[in-house]
Design a protein around this motif. Structure first.
Motif, PDB file in Angstrom:
ATOM      1  N   THR A 130      15.013 100.811   5.916  1.00 36.00           N
ATOM      2  CA  THR A 130      16.078 101.068   4.953  1.00 36.00           C
ATOM      3  C   THR A 130      16.414  99.796   4.172  1.00 36.00           C
ATOM      4  O   THR A 130      16.012  98.691   4.547  1.00 36.00           O
ATOM      5  N   GLY A 131      17.167  99.968   3.068  1.00 37.15           N
ATOM      6  CA  GLY A 131      17.556  98.819   2.253  1.00 37.15           C
ATOM      7  C   GLY A 131      18.374  97.803   3.027  1.00 37.15           C
ATOM      8  O   GLY A 131      18.068  96.595   2.993  1.00 37.15           O
ATOM      9  N   PRO A 132      19.447  98.239   3.745  1.00 41.51           N
ATOM     10  CA  PRO A 132      20.211  97.250   4.521  1.00 41.51           C
ATOM     11  C   PRO A 132      19.343  96.538   5.566  1.00 41.51           C
ATOM     12  O   PRO A 132      19.529  95.342   5.808  1.00 41.51           O
ATOM     13  N   ALA A 133      18.392  97.269   6.172  1.00 42.06           N
ATOM     14  CA  ALA A 133      17.555  96.637   7.183  1.00 42.06           C
ATOM     15  C   ALA A 133      16.612  95.628   6.545  1.00 42.06           C
ATOM     16  O   ALA A 133      16.421  94.519   7.081  1.00 42.06           O
ATOM     17  N   GLN A 134      16.002  95.977   5.402  1.00 44.79           N
ATOM     18  CA  GLN A 134      15.073  95.066   4.747  1.00 44.79           C
ATOM     19  C   GLN A 134      15.782  93.825   4.223  1.00 44.79           C
ATOM     20  O   GLN A 134      15.207  92.729   4.218  1.00 44.79           O
ATOM     21  N   ALA A 135      17.032  93.966   3.813  1.00 44.18           N
ATOM     22  CA  ALA A 135      17.785  92.825   3.291  1.00 44.18           C
ATOM     23  C   ALA A 135      18.443  92.003   4.392  1.00 44.18           C
ATOM     24  O   ALA A 135      19.000  90.932   4.109  1.00 44.18           O
ATOM     25  N   GLY A 136      18.413  92.470   5.613  1.00 41.93           N
ATOM     26  CA  GLY A 136      19.022  91.724   6.709  1.00 41.93           C
ATOM     27  C   GLY A 136      20.527  91.865   6.781  1.00 41.93           C
ATOM     28  O   GLY A 136      21.194  91.050   7.431  1.00 41.93           O
ATOM     29  N   LEU A 137      21.094  92.912   6.141  1.00 38.41           N
ATOM     30  CA  LEU A 137      22.544  93.060   6.145  1.00 38.41           C
ATOM     31  C   LEU A 137      23.081  93.419   7.543  1.00 38.41           C
ATOM     32  O   LEU A 137      24.217  93.086   7.872  1.00 38.41           O
ATOM     33  N   GLY A 138      22.284  94.132   8.336  1.00 41.10           N
ATOM     34  CA  GLY A 138      22.710  94.412   9.704  1.00 41.10           C
ATOM     35  C   GLY A 138      22.868  93.129  10.519  1.00 41.10           C
ATOM     36  O   GLY A 138      23.810  92.987  11.308  1.00 41.10           O
ATOM     37  N   HIS A 139      21.948  92.184  10.330  1.00 39.63           N
ATOM     38  CA  HIS A 139      22.057  90.899  11.003  1.00 39.63           C
ATOM     39  C   HIS A 139      23.280  90.122  10.524  1.00 39.63           C
ATOM     40  O   HIS A 139      23.914  89.401  11.304  1.00 39.63           O
ATOM     41  N   GLU A 140      23.622  90.252   9.224  1.00 39.34           N
ATOM     42  CA  GLU A 140      24.806  89.560   8.702  1.00 39.34           C
ATOM     43  C   GLU A 140      26.077  90.066   9.389  1.00 39.34           C
ATOM     44  O   GLU A 140      26.899  89.273   9.863  1.00 39.34           O
ATOM     45  N   ALA A 141      26.236  91.382   9.456  1.00 37.97           N
ATOM     46  CA  ALA A 141      27.445  91.939  10.055  1.00 37.97           C
ATOM     47  C   ALA A 141      27.527  91.639  11.554  1.00 37.97           C
ATOM     48  O   ALA A 141      28.560  91.189  12.054  1.00 37.97           O
ATOM     49  N   GLN A 142      26.442  91.864  12.273  1.00 37.46           N
ATOM     50  CA  GLN A 142      26.470  91.647  13.721  1.00 37.46           C
ATOM     51  C   GLN A 142      26.595  90.170  14.057  1.00 37.46           C
ATOM     52  O   GLN A 142      27.311  89.792  14.995  1.00 37.46           O
ATOM     53  N   GLY A 143      25.899  89.313  13.316  1.00 40.69           N
ATOM     54  CA  GLY A 143      25.945  87.884  13.610  1.00 40.69           C
ATOM     55  C   GLY A 143      27.334  87.302  13.421  1.00 40.69           C
ATOM     56  O   GLY A 143      27.812  86.528  14.262  1.00 40.69           O
ATOM     57  N   LEU A 144      28.020  87.648  12.342  1.00 33.53           N
ATOM     58  CA  LEU A 144      29.369  87.126  12.113  1.00 33.53           C
ATOM     59  C   LEU A 144      30.362  87.684  13.131  1.00 33.53           C
ATOM     60  O   LEU A 144      31.226  86.972  13.651  1.00 33.53           O
ATOM     61  N   ALA A 145      30.266  88.984  13.448  1.00 31.77           N
ATOM     62  CA  ALA A 145      31.180  89.585  14.423  1.00 31.77           C
ATOM     63  C   ALA A 145      31.011  88.927  15.798  1.00 31.77           C
ATOM     64  O   ALA A 145      32.005  88.650  16.485  1.00 31.77           O
ATOM     65  N   ASP A 146      29.770  88.647  16.197  1.00 32.96           N
ATOM     66  CA  ASP A 146      29.538  88.032  17.503  1.00 32.96           C
ATOM     67  C   ASP A 146      30.161  86.652  17.587  1.00 32.96           C
ATOM     68  O   ASP A 146      30.788  86.295  18.599  1.00 32.96           O
ATOM     69  N   ARG A 147      30.030  85.841  16.544  1.00 30.29           N
ATOM     70  CA  ARG A 147      30.530  84.474  16.624  1.00 30.29           C
ATOM     71  C   ARG A 147      32.053  84.405  16.540  1.00 30.29           C
ATOM     72  O   ARG A 147      32.674  83.561  17.197  1.00 30.29           O
ATOM     73  N   ILE A 148      32.671  85.279  15.789  1.00 31.26           N
ATOM     74  CA  ILE A 148      34.134  85.328  15.782  1.00 31.26           C
ATOM     75  C   ILE A 148      34.657  85.788  17.145  1.00 31.26           C
ATOM     76  O   ILE A 148      35.648  85.268  17.661  1.00 31.26           O
ATOM     77  N   GLU A 149      33.962  86.739  17.748  1.00 28.92           N
ATOM     78  CA  GLU A 149      34.374  87.215  19.082  1.00 28.92           C
ATOM     79  C   GLU A 149      34.217  86.115  20.127  1.00 28.92           C
ATOM     80  O   GLU A 149      35.092  85.947  21.004  1.00 28.92           O
ATOM     81  N   ARG A 150      33.137  85.342  20.068  1.00 26.25           N
ATOM     82  CA  ARG A 150      32.955  84.258  21.022  1.00 26.25           C
ATOM     83  C   ARG A 150      34.061  83.220  20.897  1.00 26.25           C
ATOM     84  O   ARG A 150      34.588  82.721  21.904  1.00 26.25           O
ATOM     85  N   GLY A 151      34.412  82.875  19.663  1.00 25.10           N
ATOM     86  CA  GLY A 151      35.500  81.914  19.466  1.00 25.10           C
ATOM     87  C   GLY A 151      36.816  82.436  20.014  1.00 25.10           C
ATOM     88  O   GLY A 151      37.590  81.677  20.607  1.00 25.10           O
ATOM     89  N   LEU A 152      37.093  83.717  19.841  1.00 24.91           N
ATOM     90  CA  LEU A 152      38.326  84.303  20.363  1.00 24.91           C
ATOM     91  C   LEU A 152      38.345  84.232  21.897  1.00 24.91           C
ATOM     92  O   LEU A 152      39.376  83.865  22.488  1.00 24.91           O
ATOM     93  N   ARG A 153      37.256  84.591  22.537  1.00 26.83           N
ATOM     94  CA  ARG A 153      37.204  84.536  24.001  1.00 26.83           C
ATOM     95  C   ARG A 153      37.365  83.103  24.507  1.00 26.83           C
ATOM     96  O   ARG A 153      38.021  82.868  25.533  1.00 26.83           O
ATOM     97  N   LYS A 154      36.786  82.150  23.806  1.00 25.98           N
ATOM     98  CA  LYS A 154      36.918  80.756  24.213  1.00 25.98           C
ATOM     99  C   LYS A 154      38.361  80.298  24.122  1.00 25.98           C
ATOM    100  O   LYS A 154      38.871  79.613  25.021  1.00 25.98           O
ATOM    101  N   LYS A 155      39.053  80.666  23.064  1.00 22.03           N
ATOM    102  CA  LYS A 155      40.462  80.286  22.922  1.00 22.03           C
ATOM    103  C   LYS A 155      41.317  80.971  23.971  1.00 22.03           C
ATOM    104  O   LYS A 155      42.249  80.381  24.512  1.00 22.03           O
ATOM    105  N   ALA A 156      41.020  82.209  24.296  1.00 26.91           N
ATOM    106  CA  ALA A 156      41.774  82.906  25.332  1.00 26.91           C
ATOM    107  C   ALA A 156      41.570  82.260  26.689  1.00 26.91           C
ATOM    108  O   ALA A 156      42.514  82.115  27.485  1.00 26.91           O
TER     109      ALA A 156
END
Length: 409
Positions: free
Chosen positions: A375-401
């Motif tokens: 698909t277009g989002p898959a070929q453009a790497g948009l799935g990696h953009e959304a998942q990658g940013l969500a994972d790193r924000i979540e890791r920072g939140l857990r570290k602060k907690a």
């Protein structure tokens, strides 16, 4: 007149019989001597040759002619045998003594040529206090059972080789570690309400006003291996929305799904990639639910696969004067939603094209990241953009907690 005198053979046993000599049974085989006519049935015949009676002047009897009589065991008033009398003097047979002489028994040796010593019997009496009587055997030795080692060599059973001992110790340590890990995992999976867990959950719920925005949404994020083919990614923050409630922040259907956990505060920020071709909004929804409520919501998302439904996509934050100015509901291409169970937070990310193009249909990040997706989002790497940013924000939140729950030293 008295009875007739006995026969000479009866009066003198050593003298040869004078009558009946030469009588032979007709059925007797050749070579058998004749039997006396007065012999009794069942009595073996006497030898035909007897030594002559010892007369005057005959030599004294020798040791070979003397029969040694057995000594009687004297009775003892206490029931114990008395001391063993010494054997008659004379050389032992193994030292060249005359044949037929009885050897003297040495200390601890059984008697020879006589009755066994009662002191060596198992039924011998005990001395006062439970001590065995003199001469009683008290030591019993049993043989050890044998087994075989790995080289088929015999070895006593009950002994472990060095390798077996090391293996047993390793199994014990590993078994204890597995049991401890299983108990700890079960404690965490069951959502234990221990003091540490409750403190961490409460501390995470207060991060939205206790932690600066630059620590929750860093100005720049490095995504090592976060792109397609494990390519590195770099994201730059271009806009931060003021903290607010959830009114108008979600589509009506997604808002209905999130209603059970409530909305305490909503924080949002928008990032762009290094080429400024993609824009991604990341959100932190701080809920009013407890651990049980968050666990129930997480199970529902997992069971009903709510994170893959296109009618439950989060809305982007389009900031004027930025690369995300044209990022609206129609430009959503891929998204990811994560419901935490150790913190009252829902983390989400939604991404699209920076030039405002529309995508039909959008694709969840998990599907767009699969190998071979065309698909277009898959070929453009948009799935990696959304998942990658969500994972790193979540890791920072857990570290602060986790940092907030630590006590000062």
């Amino acid at each position: 007149m008295g009875p007739p005198p006995p026969r000479a053979s009866a009066r003198f046993p050593d003298a040869p019989p004078t009558v009946g000599r030469g009588l032979r049974s007709p059925d007797a085989p050749p070579g058998v001597p004749p039997r006396s006519p007065d012999a009794q049935p069942g009595v073996p015949p006497q030898p035909t040759h007897r030594p002559a009676a010892r007369g005057a002047g005959a030599p004294a009897e020798t040791a070979s002619e003397t029969t040694t009589r057995l000594r009687p065991v004297p009775a003892h008033p206490t029931g114990r045998p008395g001391p063993t009398p010494p054997a008659p003097p004379g050389p032992r047979p193994d030292h060249g003594g005359p044949r037929g002489a009885a050897p003297a028994a040495g200390p601890g040796e059984p008697r020879r040529g006589g009755a066994p010593d009662p002191a060596l019997s198992w039924s011998a009496p005990m001395a006062p206090g439970g001590a065995p009587g003199p001469g009683r055997a008290t030591v019993v030795s049993f043989g050890e059972p044998e087994g075989y080692d790995e080289h088929a060599r015999p070895r006593p059973l009950g002994r472990r080789s060095r390798s077996q001992t090391v293996a047993a110790a390793a199994c014990l340590v590993l078994g204890a570690g597995l049991i401890t890990g299983a108990a700890t995992g079960g404690w965490l999976a069951d959502g234990s309400e221990g003091p540490a867990a409750r403190n961490g959950f409460t501390a995470a719920g207060a991060l939205w006003h206790n932690v600066p925005v630059d620590q929750l949404f860093p100005p720049a994020l490095q995504g090592k291996g976060a792109g397609p083919g494990n390519a590195d990614r770099t994201w730059t923050r271009i806009a931060v929305a003021p903290d607010s409630g959830c009114k108008g922040a979600f589509d009506p259907l997604l808002r209905k799904v999130l209603d059970p956990v409530g909305c305490a505060r909503l924080l949002r920020a928008t990032y762009t990639d290094a080429t400024q071709s993609h824009v991604t909004t990341v959100g932190l929804l701080f809920t009013e639910a407890d651990a049980a409520g968050m666990s129930a919501l997480a199970r529902r998302f997992d069971t009903e696969r709510l994170d893959r439904r296109t009618d439950l996509m989060p809305l982007p934050y389009a900031a004027k004067g930025t690369a995300a100015a044209g990022f609206g509901p129609g430009q959503r291409a891929s998204w990811a939603i994560s419901v935490l169970t150790d913190a009252p937070v829902v983390v989400y990310a939604v991404t699209g094209w920076a030039d405002g193009r529309t995508v039909d249909p959008p694709q969840p990040a998990g599907d767009a990241m699969e190998s071979g997706a065309g698909t277009g989002p898959a070929q453009a790497g948009l799935g990696h953009e959304a998942q990658g940013l969500a994972d790193r924000i979540e890791r920072g939140l857990r570290k602060k907690a986790g940092t907030a729950t630590e006590r000062p030293s």
